[in-house]
Write an enzyme that holds these catalytic residues in place. Structure first.
Site, PDB file in Angstrom:
ATOM      1  N   ASP A  19       0.740  -1.329   0.101  1.00  0.00           N
ATOM      2  CA  ASP A  19       0.096  -0.067  -0.052  1.00  0.00           C
ATOM      3  C   ASP A  19       1.008   1.187  -0.010  1.00  0.00           C
ATOM      4  OD1 ASP A  19      -2.509   1.434   0.108  1.00  0.00           O
ATOM      5  OD2 ASP A  19      -2.475   1.476   2.326  1.00  0.00           O
ATOM      6  N   GLY A  20       0.113   2.349  -0.459  1.00  0.00           N
ATOM      7  CA  GLY A  20       0.977   3.494  -0.409  1.00  0.00           C
ATOM      8  C   GLY A  20       0.205   4.626   0.284  1.00  0.00           C
TER       9      GLY A  20
ATOM     10  N   GLU B 188       2.030   4.064  -4.433  1.00  0.00           N
ATOM     11  CA  GLU B 188       1.129   2.820  -4.657  1.00  0.00           C
ATOM     12  C   GLU B 188       1.958   1.819  -5.568  1.00  0.00           C
ATOM     13  OE1 GLU B 188      -1.890   1.876  -2.447  1.00  0.00           O
ATOM     14  OE2 GLU B 188      -2.373   3.916  -3.342  1.00  0.00           O
TER      15      GLU B 188
ATOM     16  N   ASP C  26      -4.900  -2.296  -2.508  1.00  0.00           N
ATOM     17  CA  ASP C  26      -6.511  -1.438  -2.687  1.00  0.00           C
ATOM     18  C   ASP C  26      -6.318  -0.588  -3.751  1.00  0.00           C
ATOM     19  OD1 ASP C  26      -4.840   0.761  -1.979  1.00  0.00           O
ATOM     20  OD2 ASP C  26      -5.448   0.577   0.170  1.00  0.00           O
TER      21      ASP C  26
ATOM     22  N   HIS D 193     -10.349   1.011   3.223  1.00  0.00           N
ATOM     23  CA  HIS D 193      -9.986   0.890   4.402  1.00  0.00           C
ATOM     24  C   HIS D 193     -10.730  -0.016   5.373  1.00  0.00           C
ATOM     25  CE1 HIS D 193      -7.774   4.729   3.806  1.00  0.00           C
ATOM     26  NE2 HIS D 193      -6.778   4.285   4.649  1.00  0.00           N
TER      27      HIS D 193
ATOM     28  N   ASP E  25      -1.139  -0.208   5.186  1.00  0.00           N
ATOM     29  CA  ASP E  25      -1.306   1.230   5.177  1.00  0.00           C
ATOM     30  C   ASP E  25      -0.740   1.905   6.583  1.00  0.00           C
ATOM     31  OD1 ASP E  25      -3.280   3.706   4.398  1.00  0.00           O
ATOM     32  OD2 ASP E  25      -3.580   3.303   6.564  1.00  0.00           O
TER      33      ASP E  25
END
Lengths: 369, 369
Positions: free
Chosen positions: A22-23, A61, A86, A139, A149
């Site tokens: 994740d970014g 990301e 995501d 989320h 995250d």
RNA sequence: AGACACCUGCUUAG
DNA sequence: CTAAGCAGGTGTCT
């Protein structure tokens, strides 16, 4: 072509059974961070992360995925391994847009040039055969995504979260001290972070330009330093170029100018590896749809809960760093607590010497119905 | 033709000093809306807006301009008045293409027929001398354009934004009450919030025109209900069955023709109009495709069941997200439960802090509850 | 090939 | 609530 597993020098490395990345970007554009996680068959976890002083959410990301793929490159992998992300941008880009971009000269559907081309090209080169990307919603819920995250956000804020080192905590081929706990990293340097030598990236390879856009802004600087044991080429060699800003009438810009800042990439324990090629994503005869994202995450949760129970039952004191690892919260968020608090089914009491002890909290359970 | 039916009520109407219009279309083609705004010398503002159940972005753009021009028709105007729009299609169409179209029989440069001819012809007829069109860039900055956009977007979503009534404030608030009647600039009706009586059926005037274009989709029927201080008109029983129901996920086509939809145009305060669109074709109930690979599914079911047992045995509380993952139900479907419920062989009890605990239910065989 | 507009989706933030 | 980073697509004309 490259048959993947060469003479495997690492003794009995357990296969990777789950992965996520994740970014995050604080401001977008702004300072950013990324996080990635590899879960091994033996239950251990290796976490990666890094920062970039001036970037965009999407770059982070992509960067997270790139670091993950490069780490995956030379590790044994469970055949059903998939990467959870995501970012539709990442998934669609890799799976559907990229072929078209290459064919049509990196032009976007609306005419402009494709952004982040440098990362896309490296990503394309780093594909790992048989590993699929599965999308998880932003989320809500997914623990691995949440963890990535958290790592990404921490880095984007200039913090340095503690990262799990992975199996064995060290590398068989080189005896290493398994640190991972103790030491209290927090304040300054990191548990795993001692950076030996910068070292230039061995294979430049990429830097194919991209250039072109906007005379305006100028590239935001970024740099990554991989840390781990001593090795060369660490994680993600710096990428270059391109900084947001797209078309229009001078409407946006990343930052007035310069102030290139430094980024850093950390990793639980070593990581290196280069690459081969292959294909990630769906091929043609897709026999493996991305089913079943559920169990591994819960399994892992259960493991931690049972572990907590045993620690509580044994009355063992834990350092803050250990505690942070157990509850999967950033060290930062725990360090200024001073009295008892509650985590899930346990109460956490201070022991007075900087350590903490868990106590199972019965918490009213009453007759249902 | 301009017959101002009644005794012109505008005593000292201040001149219009600025004007803007915009269109929006949710999905394109899809449900659309338009907005327009007149700024008067005394500082007051009159806003217009309307909706169309099935249309295109460009039709809405033209419709907004048309409504604006018709409103402008009989108002005093500042000599420097110009209309701000972000649609090059509107400006170029009116200023450079239209003469050629009329000369060459409404043929496009590439041979086809000119689309939206009905609107173009009405626009051509409604030109107001001395008023120029100026282009403003789409979303950034211009307040009047932004406002028109907001009105248009709101209508396109079936909402009804509040609209300023203009000089002399008519009817300030008046909630509800629907009088939707009256004359419209465009296809036929209009109504004002406060005008009680429109009566006589005004001639539909133009509605016929439309004709043939629509090469691809545009057949949208439309009707507007407007209200306004200035005209009267009446007619057309507005309403219609409205059925909202936006095509949730599907991709609907606009339907080649037939099935006229209704739209609504409001001005000033707004009454209750109808909004909608009626279309209903045949219910095409999209049956949910129940894909469900069987064999390997059981295997992982077992894993989940055993996992649940251990969580129950340990008495561990689970967040809703974790629970959703365990029972494989959407988070949404769980989030408004408040008391104990049953899942397979377990009872799920609320812990009170947003978490839940499993309890193995011994008598799973009898019908409880 | 160009232009303007209108969206859809995901993410990231304030 | 707002805005930005990213992509793909249609509506329309020249």
């Amino acid at each position: 072509m490259a048959e993947a597993p060469d003479a495997d020098p690492r003794g009995a490395m357990p296969p990777v059974v789950a992965a996520a990345c994740d970014g995050a970007c604080s401001g977008n554009p702004g300072p950013g961070g990324w996080g990635a996680l590899l879960r091994f068959a033996d239950g251990s976890v290796r976490e990666l992360g890094g920062a970039d002083g001036a970037t965009t959410n999407n770059r982070m990301e992509l960067t997270a995925a790139l670091a993950l793929l490069e780490a995956l490159q030379d590790l044994p992998r469970d055949p059903s391994l998939s990467i959870r992300t995501d970012s539709r941008y990442l998934i669609d880009g890799l799976q559907k847009w990229l072929p078209g971009w290459k064919r049509k000269g990196w032009r976007t559907a609306s005419g402009g040039t494709v952004l982040n081309r440098d990362l896309w090209e490296r990503l394309d080169r780093s594909r790992v055969a048989g590993v699929s990307l599965v999308h998880v919603r932003g989320h809500s819920g997914d623990p691995d995504n949440d963890r990535c995250d958290a790592i990404a956000v921490a880095f984007s804020r200039g913090q340095r979260p503690m990262l799990s080192p992975g199996p064995g905590g060290s590398n068989p081929s080189r005896p290493a001290r398994a640190r991972t706990t103790a030491a209290s990293p927090l304040s300054g340097e990191g548990a795993t972070a001692r950076v030996p030598a910068g070292r230039a990236a061995a294979a430049p390879a990429d830097s194919a330009a991209s250039g072109a856009n906007r005379g305006a802004g100028g590239a935001a600087g970024r740099a990554s330093v991989a840390a781990g044991r001593a090795d060369s080429g660490g994680g993600v060699p710096a990428a270059n170029a391109e900084s947001a800003a797209r078309g229009g009438s001078g409407r946006e810009r990343v930052s007035g100018e310069g102030a290139p800042r430094q980024g850093a990439a950390l990793e639980g324990v070593a990581g290196e590896g280069v690459a081969g090629e292959g294909v990630v994503g769906e091929g043609v005869a897709p026999a493996a749809p991305p089913l079943d994202p559920a169990p591994p995450a819960l399994q892992r949760l259960l493991g931690r809960l049972e572990l907590a129970d045993r620690l509580a039952a044994g009355g063992h004191g834990l350092s803050l760093a250990e505690l942070a690892q157990l509850v999967e919260m950033p060290l930062r968020s725990l360090e200024n607590r001073s009295d008892s608090w509650r985590w899930r089914d346990w109460l956490v009491h201070p022991l007075g010497d900087g350590r903490w002890r868990l106590e199972r909290d019965a918490q009213g359970l009453q007759a249902p119905e």
